[in-house]
Design an enzyme around this catalytic site. Structure first.
Site, mmCIF file in Angstrom:
data_model
loop_
_atom_site.group_PDB
_atom_site.id
_atom_site.type_symbol
_atom_site.label_atom_id
_atom_site.label_comp_id
_atom_site.label_asym_id
_atom_site.label_seq_id
_atom_site.Cartn_x
_atom_site.Cartn_y
_atom_site.Cartn_z
ATOM 1 C CB SER A 49 58.382 51.233 88.467
ATOM 2 O OG SER A 49 57.437 52.330 88.802
ATOM 3 C CE1 TYR A 97 54.205 49.638 83.961
ATOM 4 C CE2 TYR A 97 53.952 50.573 86.439
ATOM 5 C CZ TYR A 97 54.743 50.301 84.887
ATOM 6 O OH TYR A 97 55.801 51.128 84.639
ATOM 7 C CE LYS A 141 57.639 48.264 83.743
ATOM 8 N NZ LYS A 141 58.425 48.121 82.732
#
Ligand code: NAD
Ligand code: WQD
Length: 338
Positions: free
Chosen positions: A125, A150, A154
């Site tokens: 991302s 989150y 990643k």
């Protein structure tokens, strides 16, 4: 033609990618625990593609299930979408995110290594970039300390993969840094179907349009942008799906670990998006300005020249296409796959 394991293939981006894989004559095996998706999406993918896939319902954290899967199917490469993606939830339940996204990914990589499968495309991302970078963001810019758990998962998985590849040259890894995926397949039969109140702008907007929510809150109108609202690089999910095919083809023929930004290279503001949605679809969207959302940056859009030149990929869809397709999906499936 290759045999591709798609983890998280029943989800939003995974399901669109399965269609493109089938269209390119690949054999597709989906592994998904359906924690944020439904089997209906997979049935519709097969309908649209007029081809069949294999579905294994299971969890990437289940090592025994993974070993069985790799023993049963002679997998050539893996596209790894499976993961949790709600930023707010990741702040409340960090362990859940570390377990699912980091431990789950490790379990998958271990099973791949055991089975001798070393080709991988990973869903990363744009959130991994340091917030101090000025857009357009390119792949040589530094990554930062993501403002939420989150984003941290990643970044961690990207770093784990880079180290795996440094230690063992057999690995060939594509790290795709997505910008903001929106839109839906032209058939309007598959699309984004978030559970509960949507966190992201586009599903929230289409749920207002369909009457499921009263009005859109625009988070902040005092950013240093042309109209004061946040700017993002929205990319049609079918263009994103195709980027996976291009990355897969690239990885099937090469080794190394390479990062590619997957965005259009063009930023659009929240107001521009809302106004264009109204124009394209002929629907008025009630809205209000509300305070900035914690953790948001003013502007984020991609420099996508590396993907254009190295992957032979090019986005085909405009913002208008994205807004029309998002709306058509929502209109024809007002309650998603239910
Ligand atoms: P999604 O939630 O629609 O799809 C994820 C799929 O993974 C779901 O079908 C879910 O059931 C499955 N899954 C989750 N945990 C699993 C587990 N432990 N075992 C097996 N299956 C599991 O999300 P999406 O938007 O399609 O995103 C796909 C990937 O792309 C995710 O890794 C996400 O973090 C990443 N990504 C998404 C965006 C975005 O804005 N949608 C942006 C950047 C990166
Ligand atoms: C876009 C713009 C908001 C909702 C997130 C994750 C990122 C990636 C993609 C997944 C911003 C504004 C939003 C609303 C609004 N996720 N907004 N009202 O924040 O760029 O990225 O999704 O893997 O990691 O952080 O996307 O769609 O939430 O927001 O005004 O109700 O819309 O402030 O400017 P974001 P988004």
């Amino acid at each position: 033609m290759a045999k591709i394991l798609v983890t998280g293939g029943a989800g939003y981006i995974g399901s669109h990618t399965c269609i493109e894989l089938l269209a390119a004559d690949h054999e597709v095996i989906v592994l998904d625990n359906l924690c944020n998706s439904s089997e209906e999406a997979l049935l519709r993918v097969q309908d649209i593609a007029t081809k069949v896939m294999t579905f294994v319902q299971g969890d990437i954290r289940d090592s025994a299930a993974l070993d069985r899967l790799f023993q049963t199917y002679a997998i050539d490469a893996v596209i790894h979408f499976a993961g949790l993606k709600a930023v707010g939830e990741s702040q409340k339940f960090p362990q859940l995110y570390f377990d699912n996204n980091i431990a789950g990914s490790l379990s998958l990589f271990n099973a791949m290594e055991k089975a001798g499968v070393f080709k991988l495309v990973f869903s990363s991302s744009a959130t991994v970039y340091d917030e101090a970078n000025v857009s357009p963001l390119n792949e040589t810019m530094p990554t930062g300390t993501p403002s939420n758990n989150y984003g941290y998962t990643k970044l961690m998985v990207e770093q784990i993969l880079q180290k795996l590849q440094q230690a063992d040259e057999r690995w060939s890894i594509a790290l795709l840094r997505y910008f903001n995926p929106v839109g839906a397949h032209k058939s309007s039969r598959i699309g984004e179907d978030p559970q509960g109140i949507p966190n992201n702008l586009m599903p929230y907007l289409t749920q207002v349009a369909v009457g499921r929510r009263e009005k859109l809150s625009i988070f902040g109108n005092d950013y240093d942008t042309a109209d004061g609202t946040g700017v993002r690089d929205y990319i049609h999910v079918v263009d994103l799906a195709n980027a996976h095919l291009c990355a897969l083809n690239n990885r099937l023929n090469q080794t190394g670990c390479r990062v590619w930004n997957i965005g259009t290279g063009k930023g659009s503001s929240v107001l521009e998006l809302k106004n264009t949605f109204e124009q394209v679809n002929g629907i008025e969207i009630p809205f209000e300005f509300s305070p900035r959302r914690e953790g948001d940056v003013a502007t984020s859009f991609a420099d996508n020249t590396r993907a254009l030149s190295e992957l032979g990929w090019k986005p085909q869809y405009s913002l208008k296409d994205m807004l029309a397709d998002s709306w058509n999906w929502q209109k024809q499936n007002p309650t998603g796959f239910n």
